[in-house]
Design a protein around this motif. Structure first.
Motif, PDB file in Angstrom:
ATOM      1  N   ALA A   5       0.839  -1.201   0.000  1.00  0.00           N
ATOM      2  CA  ALA A   5       0.000   0.000   0.000  1.00  0.00           C
ATOM      3  C   ALA A   5       0.868   1.242   0.000  1.00  0.00           C
ATOM      4  CB  ALA A   5      -0.930   0.010   1.207  1.00  0.00           C
ATOM      5  N   GLU A   6       0.344   2.282  -0.597  1.00  0.00           N
ATOM      6  CA  GLU A   6       0.947   3.606  -0.506  1.00  0.00           C
ATOM      7  C   GLU A   6       0.056   4.439   0.404  1.00  0.00           C
ATOM      8  OE1 GLU A   6       1.375   5.163  -4.405  1.00  0.00           O
ATOM      9  OE2 GLU A   6       2.934   3.725  -5.010  1.00  0.00           O
ATOM     10  N   LEU A   7       0.582   4.775   1.572  1.00  0.00           N
ATOM     11  CA  LEU A   7      -0.191   5.510   2.567  1.00  0.00           C
ATOM     12  C   LEU A   7       0.172   6.986   2.503  1.00  0.00           C
ATOM     13  CD1 LEU A   7      -0.015   3.090   5.633  1.00  0.00           C
ATOM     14  CD2 LEU A   7      -1.649   3.140   3.744  1.00  0.00           C
ATOM     15  N   GLU A   8      -0.845   7.811   2.358  1.00  0.00           N
ATOM     16  CA  GLU A   8      -0.643   9.256   2.253  1.00  0.00           C
ATOM     17  C   GLU A   8      -1.214   9.946   3.486  1.00  0.00           C
ATOM     18  OE1 GLU A   8      -2.831  12.446  -0.443  1.00  0.00           O
ATOM     19  OE2 GLU A   8      -1.380  11.325  -1.642  1.00  0.00           O
ATOM     20  N   PHE A   9      -0.491  10.966   3.967  1.00  0.00           N
ATOM     21  CA  PHE A   9      -0.958  11.703   5.139  1.00  0.00           C
ATOM     22  C   PHE A   9      -0.423  13.121   5.066  1.00  0.00           C
ATOM     23  CE2 PHE A   9       2.881   9.280   6.047  1.00  0.00           C
ATOM     24  CZ  PHE A   9       3.747  10.243   6.529  1.00  0.00           C
ATOM     25  N   LEU A  10      -1.006  13.980   5.885  1.00  0.00           N
ATOM     26  CA  LEU A  10      -0.560  15.359   5.964  1.00  0.00           C
ATOM     27  C   LEU A  10       0.377  15.532   7.153  1.00  0.00           C
ATOM     28  CD1 LEU A  10      -3.605  17.736   5.298  1.00  0.00           C
ATOM     29  CD2 LEU A  10      -1.487  17.578   3.986  1.00  0.00           C
ATOM     30  N   ARG A  11       1.484  16.235   6.922  1.00  0.00           N
ATOM     31  CA  ARG A  11       2.382  16.598   8.005  1.00  0.00           C
ATOM     32  C   ARG A  11       2.729  18.081   7.850  1.00  0.00           C
ATOM     33  NH1 ARG A  11       7.852  13.319   8.732  1.00  0.00           N
ATOM     34  NH2 ARG A  11       6.362  11.663   9.284  1.00  0.00           N
ATOM     35  N   GLN A  12       2.249  18.869   8.800  1.00  0.00           N
ATOM     36  CA  GLN A  12       2.477  20.309   8.769  1.00  0.00           C
ATOM     37  C   GLN A  12       2.075  20.913   7.429  1.00  0.00           C
ATOM     38  OE1 GLN A  12       6.621  20.701   9.848  1.00  0.00           O
ATOM     39  NE2 GLN A  12       6.191  20.464  12.041  1.00  0.00           N
ATOM     40  N   GLY A  13       0.906  20.465   6.936  1.00  0.00           N
ATOM     41  CA  GLY A  13       0.345  21.024   5.709  1.00  0.00           C
ATOM     42  C   GLY A  13       0.910  20.463   4.426  1.00  0.00           C
ATOM     43  N   THR A  14       1.870  19.531   4.513  1.00  0.00           N
ATOM     44  CA  THR A  14       2.482  18.955   3.326  1.00  0.00           C
ATOM     45  C   THR A  14       2.105  17.482   3.200  1.00  0.00           C
ATOM     46  OG1 THR A  14       4.374  20.454   3.548  1.00  0.00           O
ATOM     47  CG2 THR A  14       4.666  18.506   2.146  1.00  0.00           C
ATOM     48  N   LYS A  15       1.751  17.070   1.977  1.00  0.00           N
ATOM     49  CA  LYS A  15       1.421  15.679   1.744  1.00  0.00           C
ATOM     50  C   LYS A  15       2.679  14.818   1.763  1.00  0.00           C
ATOM     51  CE  LYS A  15      -2.671  16.466  -1.163  1.00  0.00           C
ATOM     52  NZ  LYS A  15      -3.266  16.227  -2.500  1.00  0.00           N
ATOM     53  N   ARG A  16       2.600  13.698   2.459  1.00  0.00           N
ATOM     54  CA  ARG A  16       3.678  12.719   2.485  1.00  0.00           C
ATOM     55  C   ARG A  16       3.134  11.366   2.037  1.00  0.00           C
ATOM     56  NH1 ARG A  16       8.289  13.993   5.580  1.00  0.00           N
ATOM     57  NH2 ARG A  16       8.413  16.258   5.792  1.00  0.00           N
ATOM     58  N   THR A  17       3.960  10.587   1.363  1.00  0.00           N
ATOM     59  CA  THR A  17       3.572   9.247   0.938  1.00  0.00           C
ATOM     60  C   THR A  17       4.622   8.243   1.379  1.00  0.00           C
ATOM     61  OG1 THR A  17       2.406  10.096  -1.010  1.00  0.00           O
ATOM     62  CG2 THR A  17       2.980   7.767  -1.014  1.00  0.00           C
ATOM     63  N   VAL A  18       4.180   7.164   1.971  1.00  0.00           N
ATOM     64  CA  VAL A  18       5.062   6.107   2.455  1.00  0.00           C
ATOM     65  C   VAL A  18       4.542   4.771   1.933  1.00  0.00           C
ATOM     66  CG1 VAL A  18       5.865   4.870   4.501  1.00  0.00           C
ATOM     67  CG2 VAL A  18       5.771   7.359   4.522  1.00  0.00           C
ATOM     68  N   LYS A  19       5.452   3.912   1.526  1.00  0.00           N
ATOM     69  CA  LYS A  19       5.080   2.585   1.060  1.00  0.00           C
ATOM     70  C   LYS A  19       5.149   1.589   2.219  1.00  0.00           C
ATOM     71  CE  LYS A  19       6.770   3.350  -3.660  1.00  0.00           C
ATOM     72  NZ  LYS A  19       7.720   2.884  -4.702  1.00  0.00           N
ATOM     73  N   VAL A  20       4.127   0.768   2.324  1.00  0.00           N
ATOM     74  CA  VAL A  20       4.080  -0.262   3.370  1.00  0.00           C
ATOM     75  C   VAL A  20       3.784  -1.602   2.716  1.00  0.00           C
ATOM     76  CG1 VAL A  20       2.975  -1.053   5.490  1.00  0.00           C
ATOM     77  CG2 VAL A  20       3.248   1.396   5.068  1.00  0.00           C
ATOM     78  N   ARG A  21       4.561  -2.593   3.077  1.00  0.00           N
ATOM     79  CA  ARG A  21       4.358  -3.945   2.549  1.00  0.00           C
ATOM     80  C   ARG A  21       4.071  -4.892   3.701  1.00  0.00           C
ATOM     81  NH1 ARG A  21       5.535  -6.177  -2.275  1.00  0.00           N
ATOM     82  NH2 ARG A  21       5.719  -8.465  -2.401  1.00  0.00           N
ATOM     83  N   LEU A  22       2.983  -5.636   3.591  1.00  0.00           N
ATOM     84  CA  LEU A  22       2.621  -6.655   4.573  1.00  0.00           C
ATOM     85  C   LEU A  22       2.959  -8.018   3.982  1.00  0.00           C
ATOM     86  CD1 LEU A  22       1.239  -7.751   7.134  1.00  0.00           C
ATOM     87  CD2 LEU A  22      -0.942  -7.588   5.916  1.00  0.00           C
ATOM     88  N   TYR A  23       3.886  -8.709   4.621  1.00  0.00           N
ATOM     89  CA  TYR A  23       4.303 -10.021   4.125  1.00  0.00           C
ATOM     90  C   TYR A  23       3.339 -11.098   4.598  1.00  0.00           C
ATOM     91  CZ  TYR A  23       8.738  -8.081   2.532  1.00  0.00           C
ATOM     92  OH  TYR A  23       9.692  -7.351   1.874  1.00  0.00           O
ATOM     93  N   GLY A  24       2.909 -11.949   3.665  1.00  0.00           N
ATOM     94  CA  GLY A  24       1.994 -13.024   3.995  1.00  0.00           C
ATOM     95  C   GLY A  24       2.704 -14.193   4.649  1.00  0.00           C
TER      96      GLY A  24
END
Length: 510
Positions: free
Chosen positions: A466-485
């Motif tokens: 998944a690519e998780l997007e969030f706001l930090r101090q008014g700026t958009k940030r995107t982080v990649k998260v992988r869940l291993y099965g």
């Protein structure tokens, strides 16, 4: 694009710490001393205006609660995603406007601002004579919520979990402590005072622990894994007074796992944040009695004469501001992360007169009675729930170590975050807090709520990204998260890791 929300609007004014440390409310920014069960507590309340209590136990699956969460998604993510059309498809209030099978895209809430964060209470708990444990806590008003205890890494303290205390403290009862010999849990008196000709303490010596005689309270004192594990046990039994979710980063992860292996009855679950899989160089006398005798000193006080000069030389180097700044730059993958507060708190600790000798005791302390692998086996035998959350770009505890744990515990969820280094809880707290909330909610609901990134419990066998997007101090940030099965191949991951390293080398040296 999905919108995943855990947050609600502020719903009440912050209240002070209750129960063990105080029975009456106290004013913000005041320090007082409390006493309970023959233990003394020092409480210093940090001012914060609002705090909210959400998702109490017993309301899981409530349709009205679900609808309330749905309505809050828009306000909590205003400015991130315009969600005027789409459908909520899961128990988290996920709002879908677009999706792909290979990588999910989602928007998660950022951290609360100063006015909406939980109140942080600062306390001291006197465990033994002259051994006071410093800790911070929040969310004491969430009496129906499960307790969560955070354990710090080497060289830091509870301050490293400020972003969890302020955020997760709005939902849970949260504690973070400083290990003895670190942070603000250093002793208040010299364990080996140096005396002048008159038999009085020599004030000209600025470093504690360098005398020739040990005070009675410090006999056999050594800042070791086994001491910290015992410290955690008594802290839970005497302060929290019920089983907890334990979360540990680096050294704290090693201690958390060792503690859970020895005290499964006090643990609801363990989360390892880039946990170090080994600690200590001196053999443990109980595990290796003969080999341990080869080492003449094992971290006790007083420091041997030949060790003192070495410690002074090393201490001048490691306590230098430039050295500390360099280490922080190394372990944080995103160099735009503000580490000024962490740097200041570490520097504050280095100025304590007991810091140098405490470091020597830590570095020469025996290994724990249980190895990391032994602790994993015990936790597996006792069915202790374990969750793995690792920063992919950690230069110290590289991904292969977390994958080895996943191989031994195939049913344990393993989340790999990128970009993130050795301290993902401080570097990407928005993501770590989101994952912790989801995992705890999954356990508390006995599986009624699926874990983050999963559509259903049956999909746990397969990898998810998944690519998780969030706001930090008014700026958009995107982080990649992988869940291993659970059916992942360790060899495939090792091959991928090696190939990535080869590509990096080729890019540096074309």
């Amino acid at each position: 694009m999905e919108v995943i929300s855990w947050h609600s609007a502020p719903c009440g004014h912050a209240s002070s710490l209750r129960g063990i440390t105080a029975e009456k409310s106290i004013d913000c920014q005041r320090s007082r001393l409390f006493s309970s069960n023959n233990r003394s507590f020092h409480l210093d309340v940090v001012k914060s205006k609002w705090v909210s209590s959400r998702f109490p136990q017993g309301n899981f699956g409530s349709k009205s609660k679900h609808l309330n969460r749905v309505s809050r998604v828009h306000s909590s993510l205003d400015g991130v995603q315009n969600a005027d059309s789409g459908n909520f498809i899961d128990d988290y209030g996920t709002y879908v406007t677009d999706s792909r099978d290979d990588v999910r895209k989602a928007v998660i809430p950022g951290l609360p601002d100063e006015d909406n964060g939980a109140t942080i209470n600062r306390c001291f708990w006197e465990w033994k004579p002259n051994l006071r444990v410093y800790y911070e806590t929040s969310g004491s008003e969430n009496i129906s919520s499960p307790p969560v205890l955070f354990l710090p890494g080497f060289g830091v303290g509870s301050f490293h979990y400020e972003k969890q205390l302020k955020d997760l403290g709005r939902d849970y009862r949260v504690w973070a402590l400083d290990f003895l010999g670190q942070g603000m849990s250093l002793p208040d008196v010299d364990p080996t005072p140096q005396l002048n000709n008159g038999g009085e303490p020599d004030k000209e010596h600025s470093l504690w622990g360098f005398g020739n005689e040990t005070e009675p309270w410090a006999n056999q004192l050594v800042y070791s894994i086994d001491l910290w594990q015992e410290q955690v046990r008594y802290f839970i039994e005497e302060v929290i007074k019920e089983p907890v979710y334990v979360v540990g980063n680096s050294l704290g992860g090693f201690v958390a796992l060792s503690f859970a292996a020895c005290n499964p009855q006090l643990v609801k679950g363990v989360t390892l944040l880039n946990a170090t899989p080994f600690w200590g160089f001196v053999p443990n006398p109980k595990r290796s009695p003969r080999l341990s005798k080869v080492f003449p000193w094992a971290g006790t006080f007083p420091l041997p004469a030949n060790v003192r000069k070495l410690v002074q030389i090393v201490w001048e180097k490691v306590s230098d501001p430039t050295s500390i700044a360099g280490i922080l730059k190394q372990v944080y993958a995103d160099h735009s992360t503000d580490v000024n507060k962490v740097f200041d708190r570490i520097m504050e600790t280095t100025r304590h007169p007991a810091a140098a000798a405490s470091l020597a005791s830590i570095m020469f302390a025996p290994q724990g009675q249980l190895s990391f692998g032994d602790s994993l086996k015990r936790c597996q035998m006792d069915n202790v729930p374990i969750c793995l959350v690792y920063g992919k770009e950690d230069p110290w505890v590289q991904p292969i170590w977390g994958l080895r744990v996943k191989k031994q515990l195939p049913e344990a969820p393993y989340y790999q975050i990128s970009p993130a280094g050795h301290c993902p809880h401080d570097e990407v707290p928005e993501v770590v807090n989101y994952l912790l909330r989801g995992w705890i909610k999954n356990l508390e609901s006995k599986g009624s709520f699926v874990m983050p990134l999963l559509e259903n419990q049956d999909s746990v066998e397969h990898d998810r990204a998944a690519e998780l997007e969030f706001l930090r101090q008014g700026t958009k940030r995107t982080v990649k998260v992988r869940l291993y099965g659970s059916n992942f191949s360790l060899w495939d991951q090792i091959s991928s890791f090696i190939n990535t390293r080869i590509k990096d080398i080729k890019m540096k040296f074309p």
